[in-house]
Structures are given as structure tokens and as C-alpha cells.
Motif scaffolding. Structure first.
Motif, short mmCIF file in Angstrom:
data_model
loop_
_atom_site.label_atom_id
_atom_site.label_comp_id
_atom_site.label_asym_id
_atom_site.label_seq_id
_atom_site.Cartn_x
_atom_site.Cartn_y
_atom_site.Cartn_z
N ILE A 1 0.84 -1.20 0.00
CA ILE A 1 0.00 0.00 0.00
C ILE A 1 0.87 1.25 0.00
O ILE A 1 0.64 2.19 -0.77
CB ILE A 1 -0.97 -0.02 1.20
CG1 ILE A 1 -2.00 -1.14 1.03
CG2 ILE A 1 -1.66 1.34 1.35
CD1 ILE A 1 -2.82 -1.43 2.27
N ALA A 2 1.90 1.25 0.84
CA ALA A 2 2.81 2.41 0.91
C ALA A 2 3.52 2.63 -0.42
O ALA A 2 3.72 3.77 -0.85
CB ALA A 2 3.83 2.21 2.02
N LYS A 3 3.90 1.56 -1.10
CA LYS A 3 4.57 1.69 -2.40
C LYS A 3 3.66 2.36 -3.43
O LYS A 3 4.13 2.99 -4.36
CB LYS A 3 5.04 0.33 -2.91
CG LYS A 3 6.27 -0.17 -2.18
CD LYS A 3 6.70 -1.53 -2.70
CE LYS A 3 7.96 -2.00 -2.00
NZ LYS A 3 8.37 -3.34 -2.47
N HIS A 4 2.35 2.22 -3.26
CA HIS A 4 1.40 2.87 -4.16
C HIS A 4 1.11 4.32 -3.78
O HIS A 4 0.70 5.11 -4.61
CB HIS A 4 0.09 2.08 -4.21
CG HIS A 4 0.14 0.90 -5.10
ND1 HIS A 4 0.74 -0.28 -4.74
CD2 HIS A 4 -0.29 0.72 -6.36
CE1 HIS A 4 0.65 -1.14 -5.73
NE2 HIS A 4 0.03 -0.56 -6.73
N ILE A 5 1.31 4.66 -2.50
CA ILE A 5 0.98 5.99 -2.01
C ILE A 5 2.18 6.93 -1.98
O ILE A 5 2.07 8.09 -2.37
CB ILE A 5 0.37 5.89 -0.60
CG1 ILE A 5 -0.97 5.16 -0.65
CG2 ILE A 5 0.19 7.26 0.03
CD1 ILE A 5 -1.54 4.83 0.70
N LEU A 6 3.30 6.43 -1.51
CA LEU A 6 4.49 7.27 -1.34
C LEU A 6 5.23 7.48 -2.66
O LEU A 6 5.07 6.69 -3.59
CB LEU A 6 5.43 6.62 -0.32
CG LEU A 6 4.88 6.52 1.10
CD1 LEU A 6 5.83 5.70 1.98
CD2 LEU A 6 4.66 7.90 1.69
N PRO A 7 6.06 8.52 -2.73
CA PRO A 7 6.85 8.74 -3.95
C PRO A 7 7.75 7.54 -4.23
O PRO A 7 8.20 6.85 -3.30
CB PRO A 7 7.70 9.98 -3.60
CG PRO A 7 7.00 10.63 -2.47
CD PRO A 7 6.28 9.55 -1.73
N LEU B 1 -4.24 -8.60 -2.03
CA LEU B 1 -3.55 -7.62 -2.86
C LEU B 1 -4.02 -7.67 -4.31
O LEU B 1 -4.16 -6.64 -4.96
CB LEU B 1 -2.04 -7.80 -2.77
CG LEU B 1 -1.41 -7.44 -1.43
CD1 LEU B 1 0.08 -7.76 -1.43
CD2 LEU B 1 -1.65 -5.99 -1.07
N ALA B 2 -4.32 -8.86 -4.81
CA ALA B 2 -4.83 -8.99 -6.18
C ALA B 2 -6.18 -8.30 -6.32
O ALA B 2 -6.45 -7.64 -7.33
CB ALA B 2 -4.92 -10.46 -6.57
N GLU B 3 -7.04 -8.44 -5.31
CA GLU B 3 -8.34 -7.77 -5.34
C GLU B 3 -8.20 -6.26 -5.39
O GLU B 3 -9.03 -5.56 -5.97
CB GLU B 3 -9.17 -8.15 -4.11
CG GLU B 3 -9.74 -9.54 -4.16
CD GLU B 3 -10.57 -9.88 -2.94
OE1 GLU B 3 -10.81 -8.99 -2.10
OE2 GLU B 3 -10.99 -11.04 -2.83
N ALA B 4 -7.12 -5.74 -4.80
CA ALA B 4 -6.87 -4.30 -4.79
C ALA B 4 -6.03 -3.85 -5.99
O ALA B 4 -5.70 -2.68 -6.11
CB ALA B 4 -6.16 -3.91 -3.50
N GLY B 5 -5.69 -4.80 -6.87
CA GLY B 5 -4.89 -4.47 -8.05
C GLY B 5 -3.42 -4.21 -7.76
O GLY B 5 -2.76 -3.48 -8.47
N MET B 6 -2.90 -4.83 -6.71
CA MET B 6 -1.50 -4.65 -6.32
C MET B 6 -0.73 -5.95 -6.45
O MET B 6 -1.31 -7.03 -6.40
CB MET B 6 -1.41 -4.16 -4.87
CG MET B 6 -2.03 -2.83 -4.64
SD MET B 6 -1.80 -2.35 -2.92
CE MET B 6 -3.13 -1.18 -2.75
N ALA B 7 0.58 -5.82 -6.56
CA ALA B 7 1.47 -6.99 -6.62
C ALA B 7 1.59 -7.58 -5.23
O ALA B 7 1.07 -7.06 -4.27
CB ALA B 7 2.82 -6.57 -7.16
N GLY B 8 2.33 -8.65 -5.12
CA GLY B 8 2.56 -9.26 -3.82
C GLY B 8 2.76 -10.75 -3.90
O GLY B 8 3.16 -11.39 -2.95
N ALA B 9 2.52 -11.32 -5.08
CA ALA B 9 2.64 -12.77 -5.25
C ALA B 9 4.07 -13.25 -5.01
O ALA B 9 4.28 -14.37 -4.56
CB ALA B 9 2.18 -13.18 -6.64
#
Length: 90
Positions: free
Chosen positions: A34-40, A63-71
């Protein structure tokens, strides 16, 4: 490493962030993504656990449901994440 209360660091100048939990299996890696998507993009973001746990498939699903990586997340312990000379915001 100096501990800083963070009051004098604007969010756009935050150099690094480390999220911690007990085993780095769900909570801290989720916060990391989440931070990687929010922070610079220039902000160094990692997560670690007090001890290394086992990968939890729940993390990938959420994370997939939120459209983020993490696998590809592999749980890691704090000693593997030390960044010498960094400031720490708690």
C-alpha cells in the motif's frame, strides 16, 4: 540509527519506511505494498517480521483484489532488512 518522531519530515521527503509485524506474512507486507502505491517512488519501502514466517496465500488474494502486486513476497526477518545510517520513524 537515530530514532525520529517524524514531525520534522514532510511525507514527500521521507527517505525510507519499514513496516514490522510478528512474521512478515500478512500485515506488514500488505502495508508495504500500500505504501509503495501511495508514497513517492524515491521512498525506500520494505517490511519485515520479528521472525521469518511462512508465505500466506491470503496476502496474494487480498492484494490482487486491490490491483496490487505481492505474489512474489517472501517473508523475511528484521536482521535481513537493516539499512545502515538510515533515519527511523516510529
Amino acid at each position: 540509527m537515530a530514532v525520529d518522531d517524524g514531525k520534522d519530515i514532510p511525507p514527500n521527503e521521507l527517505g525510507s519506511v519499514l513496516f514490522m509485524c510478528s512474521m512478515n506474512a500478512i500485515r506488514s507486507p500488505m502495508a508495504e505494498e500500500i505504501a509503495k502505491h501511495i508514497l513517492p517512488k524515491s521512498t525506500y519501502v520494505q517490511s519485515a517480521g520479528v521472525r521469518k514466517g511462512k508465505a500466506d496465500p491470503f496476502l496474494e488474494i487480498i492484494l490482487a483484489e486491490a490491483g496490487m502486486a505481492g505474489a512474489e513476497h517472501e517473508p523475511r526477518a528484521l536482521e535481513a532488512r537493516a539499512r545502515p545510517g538510515g533515519r527511523c520513524r516510529l
